[in-house]
Enzyme design. Structure first.
Site, PDB file in Angstrom:
ATOM      1  N   ASN A  43       0.823  -1.218   0.000  1.00  0.00           N
ATOM      2  CA  ASN A  43       0.000   0.000   0.000  1.00  0.00           C
ATOM      3  C   ASN A  43       0.854   1.265   0.000  1.00  0.00           C
ATOM      4  O   ASN A  43       0.446   2.295  -0.553  1.00  0.00           O
ATOM      5  CB  ASN A  43      -0.955  -0.002   1.200  1.00  0.00           C
ATOM      6  N   HIS A  88      -5.798  -7.862  -6.072  1.00  0.00           N
ATOM      7  CA  HIS A  88      -5.945  -8.895  -5.055  1.00  0.00           C
ATOM      8  C   HIS A  88      -6.137 -10.272  -5.686  1.00  0.00           C
ATOM      9  O   HIS A  88      -6.974 -10.423  -6.576  1.00  0.00           O
ATOM     10  CB  HIS A  88      -7.132  -8.574  -4.144  1.00  0.00           C
TER      11      HIS A  88
END
Length: 225
Positions: A117, A201
């Protein structure tokens, strides 16, 4: 009379030596049992990660951490896994949370899967490195072994940034002589079908491969095969 006393003392001393020798095997067995129990005592693994370890977008129990727990159980390994991963977590967030996690769980092994992130947000590489270093040092000072999970950035972030970011993991692992998972997406990164619609993801089908990439670096620390 003196002859009799001398023989008596010699017989008494010999009997004492025999009793001592007879107790040695028992003592050795007790010591060995104690060492075995200490070595085989159940360990605790703390996983500090982001959505990639928090089963984002997939069914509970389908992520690589849950699959690892299942594999350990199949081997009758009593390792306790604490999955402290949170979706959206950054290295700064992990750094802030780690001290309490260490105090509460007293892990034997800390696996750090953070940084994705930071990279996706284009945060400074130096800041991510400082946070990862602080987490690793805190874990090591607590007596835990550290395992680092590396992450690569997509090519659109620029080659220079991506290479510097990726290099942080190898640098820290080398300094600490710690196990490094070079890239958790090895074997799936080039297969779009193994990623969810956001293309970030992995799907449930990809997690066994992720575990395959991570397992060799973690298993020896947990006494697993």
């Amino acid at each position: 009379m003196l002859i009799y006393l001398k023989k008596f003392r010699e017989q008494t001393m010999a009997a004492g030596r025999r009793r001592t020798l007879s107790l040695l095997p028992v003592a050795a067995l007790l010591m060995a049992a104690g060492m075995t129990n200490a070595y085989s005592a159940p360990k605790t693994l703390l996983v500090l990660g982001d959505s990639l370890s928090a089963e984002y977008g997939i069914a509970r129990g389908a992520g690589w951490v849950a699959l690892m727990e299942q594999r350990l159980q199949a081997q009758k390994n009593d390792t306790r896994i604490v999955n402290a991963s949170i979706s959206g977590e950054t290295t700064s967030g992990g750094r802030a949370r780690l001290p309490k996690l260490l105090e509460k769980n007293k892990p034997d092994v800390v696996l750090i899967e953070l940084g994705a992130n930071d990279g996706l947000r284009g945060l400074p590489v130096a800041a991510a490195e400082a946070n990862l270093r602080a987490m690793g040092e805190a874990a090591r000072q607590s007596g835990a072994k550290v395992v680092l999970v590396g992450m690569r950035m997509p090519p659109n972030y620029g080659r220079d940034y991506a290479e510097k970011f990726y290099g942080v993991y190898g640098k820290l692992a080398k300094e600490w002589k710690a196990p490094l998972v070079p890239f958790m997406f090895e074997g799936i990164a080039d297969q779009p079908k193994l990623f969810q619609a956001d293309r970030l993801h992995p799907t449930a089908e990809a997690h066994p491969t992720i575990l395959k990439n991570i397992w060799p670096q973690v298993a020896p620390l947990l006494g697993a095969k």
